[in-house]
Each structure stands twice: as structure tokens, then as C-alpha cells.
Design a protein around this motif. Structure first.
Motif, PDB file in Angstrom:
ATOM      1  N   LYS A 160      31.888  46.525  41.754  1.00  0.00           N
ATOM      2  CA  LYS A 160      33.164  45.972  42.513  1.00  0.00           C
ATOM      3  C   LYS A 160      32.416  44.412  42.257  1.00  0.00           C
ATOM      4  O   LYS A 160      31.557  43.848  42.557  1.00  0.00           O
ATOM      5  N   LYS A 161      33.602  43.564  41.971  1.00  0.00           N
ATOM      6  CA  LYS A 161      33.208  42.120  41.788  1.00  0.00           C
ATOM      7  C   LYS A 161      33.213  41.404  42.982  1.00  0.00           C
ATOM      8  O   LYS A 161      33.894  41.734  43.892  1.00  0.00           O
ATOM      9  N   VAL A 162      32.356  40.397  43.097  1.00  0.00           N
ATOM     10  CA  VAL A 162      31.905  39.820  44.299  1.00  0.00           C
ATOM     11  C   VAL A 162      32.548  38.567  44.387  1.00  0.00           C
ATOM     12  O   VAL A 162      32.421  37.539  43.174  1.00  0.00           O
ATOM     13  N   VAL A 163      33.763  38.106  44.993  1.00  0.00           N
ATOM     14  CA  VAL A 163      34.110  36.849  45.177  1.00  0.00           C
ATOM     15  C   VAL A 163      33.354  35.790  46.117  1.00  0.00           C
ATOM     16  O   VAL A 163      33.364  35.940  47.208  1.00  0.00           O
ATOM     17  N   MET A 164      32.699  34.820  45.514  1.00  0.00           N
ATOM     18  CA  MET A 164      32.024  33.908  46.077  1.00  0.00           C
ATOM     19  C   MET A 164      32.929  32.868  46.777  1.00  0.00           C
ATOM     20  O   MET A 164      33.822  32.257  46.126  1.00  0.00           O
ATOM     21  N   GLU A 165      33.015  32.894  48.043  1.00  0.00           N
ATOM     22  CA  GLU A 165      33.541  31.853  49.073  1.00  0.00           C
ATOM     23  C   GLU A 165      33.252  30.618  48.857  1.00  0.00           C
ATOM     24  O   GLU A 165      31.817  30.341  49.103  1.00  0.00           O
TER      25      GLU A 165
END
Length: 196
Positions: free
Chosen positions: A147-152
Motif C-alpha cells: 500500500k502506497k504511503v502518502v506523506m503529509e
């Protein structure tokens, strides 16, 4: 196979030799063009047409039946893939080389999360196979296991990059929450009585 069982029952009822009827059935089955390859199995095996009991129109000669069957098979596979993707609403994973991902982990008990919280970096992607690395540990899995991690972005970066925003912090005026009352008409509860 249901047709063979039906053939054997029919031969028994009609009093015919079931071995002879089975051979006739197999000859007809093997000389019938397959739905996917559009070439008869016996033509692929012997590379020529077999004279059978089924009436046929004369067809033009095809030199390489295997090549044509393979093309038909690939075309049918593509059609089936498009049909499946359309009906199951599949989406592309969108994971590419250099992305930060998390990997599925084995559930040891009911409190274990589905994904390992430690981040991996994608080193290579080949079709549906992904190779990810973390602290010298390499993991090779199918794309469905990641699962791709979206960095905030931090709040400071968001404020600086937002168009039309000044650097001064302006707080919006606070509004007092108003109490919302129901406008429904309330009737008394009628229990154990018949309405007239």
C-alpha cells in the motif's frame, strides 16, 4: 464430461456398441474448431484437416495453424481481461520505483494490524511484482501486498505553498455553537389502549 455420459446413456438405450459410438464422438469433437483458438485440435496435432462425419465447407489452406491459433488465443485473453477489469472495476496500483510503501504482514492474533507499520522503499517493479527494501531487508511480493504511503506536508509547508495566503497567522473568528432544537410535533405515547 457431461456429453460423454450422455452419449454412453444414449448408446445403451439404443442398443449400440458404446465403444464405437465413443470413438465417433471423439472424432467429431476433435475435428470441431475450438471456440477460443478457432482451430480444431486435430488440425493442431496433425497439421492437416481430418476427414470426419461432420459436413464442412472447403476452407482456404492455412500453412501455419499454430501461429493462427496462438494469435486467436492472445486476442481472446485480452478480451477476457478487459471484460473482467470492466466488471470488477479494477484500478491500477500506482506504485512505481522510489515510492514509500507498507507491506502486508501475517496476522499473529486479532490485535495485529494488516500492514507492517515500518516503511519500505520500492527498488524495482516488474509487471505485478515489486521488490522493496528497508534497512538491508529486501521483500519481493505481488503488488496487491503493498500500500502506497502518502506523506503529509507539515502545516508550515502547507501555509507557505498555499496561494494568496499571508505569512501572518490570522485566526478565524470563533462562532458560538447554537443549540439546534427539533421542530417535530410531539404526541403523547399511547400504551395499552385502543385508538378510536
Amino acid at each position: 464430461m457431461k456429453p460423454i455420459a450422455k452419449l454412453l446413456r444414449t448408446a445403451d438405450i439404443e442398443g449400440k456398441n458404446w465403444k464405437q459410438e465413443l470413438q465417433r464422438f471423439l472424432l467429431q469433437y476433435r475435428s470441431t474448431p475450438h471456440q477460443t483458438t478457432k482451430v480444431a485440435p486435430c488440425e493442431l496435432l496433425f497439421n492437416r484437416q481430418i476427414r470426419g462425419y461432420l459436413p464442412e465447407l472447403t476452407r482456404k489452406k492455412v500453412v501455419n495453424r499454430h501461429k493462427r491459433a496462438k494469435q486467436n488465443l492472445e486476442q481472446k485473453k485480452e478480451e477476457n481481461k478487459e471484460y473482467y477489469d470492466r466488471n470488477k472495476r479494477t484500478k491500477e496500483a500506482g506504485i512505481k520505483k522510489g515510492d514509500i510503501v507498507i507491506c502486508k504482514q501475517k496476522k499473529n492474533n486479532k490485535l495485529t494490524s494488516k500492514f507492517d507499520p515500518e516503511h519500505y522503499t520500492v527498488v524495482q517493479r516488474k509487471h505485478n511484482t515489486i521488490i522493496a527494501k528497508r534497512d538491508g531487508k529486501t521483500v519481493t511480493r505481488n503488488v496487491s501486498h503493498f500500500k502506497k504511503v502518502v506523506m503529509e506536508e507539515s502545516e508550515e509547508e502547507q501555509e507557505n505553498t498555499a496561494p494568496g495566503r499571508s505569512t501572518e497567522t490570522e485566526e478565524p473568528p470563533k462562532q458560538e455553537p447554537s443549540v439546534r432544537r427539533s421542530t417535530r410535533m410531539k404526541r403523547p405515547v399511547i400504551r395499552y389502549q385502543y385508538q378510536t
